[in-house]
Design an enzyme around this catalytic site. Structure first.
Site, PDB file in Angstrom:
ATOM      1  N   HIS A 163       0.792  -1.083   0.070  1.00  0.00           N
ATOM      2  CA  HIS A 163      -0.049   0.016  -0.062  1.00  0.00           C
ATOM      3  C   HIS A 163       0.883   1.295  -0.034  1.00  0.00           C
ATOM      4  CE1 HIS A 163      -3.801   2.185   1.787  1.00  0.00           C
ATOM      5  NE2 HIS A 163      -3.127   2.898   0.991  1.00  0.00           N
TER       6      HIS A 163
ATOM      7  N   HIS B  57       1.552   4.719  -2.602  1.00  0.00           N
ATOM      8  CA  HIS B  57       1.156   5.438  -3.691  1.00  0.00           C
ATOM      9  C   HIS B  57       2.234   6.062  -4.318  1.00  0.00           C
ATOM     10  CE1 HIS B  57      -3.463   5.274  -3.034  1.00  0.00           C
ATOM     11  NE2 HIS B  57      -2.942   5.185  -1.727  1.00  0.00           N
TER      12      HIS B  57
ATOM     13  N   HIS C 268      -9.647   0.891  -1.246  1.00  0.00           N
ATOM     14  CA  HIS C 268      -9.378   1.740  -0.066  1.00  0.00           C
ATOM     15  C   HIS C 268     -10.650   1.521   0.672  1.00  0.00           C
ATOM     16  CE1 HIS C 268      -5.733   3.144  -1.672  1.00  0.00           C
ATOM     17  NE2 HIS C 268      -5.692   4.091  -0.586  1.00  0.00           N
TER      18      HIS C 268
ATOM     19  N   GLU D 114     -11.056   3.949   6.000  1.00  0.00           N
ATOM     20  CA  GLU D 114     -10.204   4.605   6.549  1.00  0.00           C
ATOM     21  C   GLU D 114     -11.148   5.867   7.134  1.00  0.00           C
ATOM     22  OE1 GLU D 114      -6.623   7.650   4.771  1.00  0.00           O
ATOM     23  OE2 GLU D 114      -8.147   6.758   3.341  1.00  0.00           O
TER      24      GLU D 114
ATOM     25  N   ASP E 133       2.054   4.118   2.771  1.00  0.00           N
ATOM     26  CA  ASP E 133       0.750   4.897   2.102  1.00  0.00           C
ATOM     27  C   ASP E 133       1.375   6.026   1.085  1.00  0.00           C
ATOM     28  OD1 ASP E 133      -1.672   5.730   1.437  1.00  0.00           O
ATOM     29  OD2 ASP E 133      -2.245   6.464   3.437  1.00  0.00           O
ATOM     30  N   ASP E 134       1.841   7.248   1.896  1.00  0.00           N
ATOM     31  CA  ASP E 134       2.053   8.341   0.978  1.00  0.00           C
ATOM     32  C   ASP E 134       3.243   8.779   1.897  1.00  0.00           C
ATOM     33  OD1 ASP E 134       0.108   8.783  -1.099  1.00  0.00           O
ATOM     34  OD2 ASP E 134      -0.977   8.636   0.675  1.00  0.00           O
TER      35      ASP E 134
END
Length: 340
Positions: free
Chosen positions: A19, A21, A199, A202, A280-281
């Site tokens: 996961h 991006h 997703h 969340e 994630d980011d």
């Protein structure tokens, strides 16, 4: 185990990242570099000024900056450089394989052809594997808060090169954009042979997770933080062996949870849910993969707990059984060295 040895052990642990991006690995300095070479004007001209924007109150405040900086990516070389930068950093964290999200709809809206995006990312993947030994594959994410017809058109564009994409995902602002809207899109993706993830859980609750499972037929739930709100959902995830891709620092920075203890990762493990740790980011949330593992130490996780999570990351990947077996063998060697 002393803090330094613990960090070294986690960093050395062979693992996958499921996961992340690729646009979320765009560090401020790299964004400024791309803006300069592509003549893209940003409101921030210094690293300090841009870095100061990385404080978020919720998911939308993050997305506003995220999409603004994506506008600095204009050419295949930019996507190549971005991917190579991520894979170099991932290798430092013991990542052996990454299944990487990308958002081509946003790039298309910025006037960048799909082929340009895909060419650049794949060039970066090839060079990254040669240089750093990290294999990678792409998951095309549907941006759920764009018009549904955009998603259908995106799939039309992707069909001629379908074999260059591992799967389909669903990301961006969750509330008000339920998975059920994308049932046909995911059905088409399944017909292409793509894996399916989304997703869910969340910002929104259990209903979105149920839709993702029942209507989109996803094989993994990305985030899934709110599964803890419902014992039946936790049992279902465990019984059906549906992994969740948890993102500790992201959940903390976006106020999904108050702190590391609020992640309740050990509750997922105790319930028998296949649970993985991811960044994630990372450029936006203050840490790459090792940082996310170490954040769990603040919530009482031991190295044995982190090892379970690392092993599950390999099991939850879409790698073929031969490659999984090789990574699990490497993982066993790591256990002998660090866990005895």
């Amino acid at each position: 185990m002393a803090d330094g040895r613990l960090a070294a052990a986690v960093q050395a642990m062979p693992k996958t990242e499921l996961h992340v991006h690729i646009e979320g690995t765009l560090e401020p300095g790299l964004a400024l570099q791309f803006a300069a070479r592509n003549d893209v004007e940003l409101p921030w001209t210094s690293l300090d000024a841009l870095s100061a924007q990385y404080e978020f109150t919720d998911l939308q405040s993050f997305l506003d900056l995220y999409y603004r900086l994506m506008g600095t990516l204009r050419h295949a070389q930019d996507f190549h450089d971005l991917m190579l930068s991520y894979l170099r950093r991932a290798a430092q964290d013991g990542v052996r394989h990454a299944e990487i999200f990308f958002d081509p709809q946003v790039h298309l809206a910025n006037g960048i052809p799909y082929d340009t995006v895909l060419d650049g990312l794949h060039a970066g993947l090839r060079e990254g594997e040669e240089r750093y030994g990290v294999s990678g594959a792409l998951i095309l994410c549907i941006v759920r808060d764009l018009p549904l017809q955009d998603a259908e058109r995106m799939l039309d564009l992707a069909v001629p090169r379908a074999d260059e994409v591992l799967g389909i995902g669903l990301d961006s602002a969750e509330v008000g954009h339920p998975p059920k809207l994308f049932e046909h899109v995911f059905e088409r993706a399944g017909d292409l042979g793509w894996h399916r993830v989304a997703h869910a859980g969340e910002e929104a609750g259990i209903d979105y997770m149920q839709q993702a499972l029942d209507l989109l037929h996803v094989e993994r739930i990305d985030h899934g933080a709110h599964a803890l709100d419902d014992a039946a959902m936790m049992r279902r995830l465990a019984e059906e062996r549906v992994p969740v891709t948890r993102c500790p620092l992201s959940n903390i920075r976006l106020h999904v949870v108050k702190d590391a203890e609020g992640l309740r990762i050990r509750d997922f493990l105790d319930a028998g849910v296949i649970t993985t740790v991811n960044s994630d980011d990372p450029a936006y949330f203050g840490g790459y993969l090792t940082d996310n593992y170490l954040a769990l130490v603040q919530a009482g996780c031991t190295l044995y707990d982190l090892a379970r999570l690392g092993e599950m990351s390999i099991q939850a990947s879409f790698l073929d059984q031969g490659r999984k077996a090789a990574l699990l063998e490497e993982f066993e060697a790591w256990k002998l060295e660090y866990l005895g």
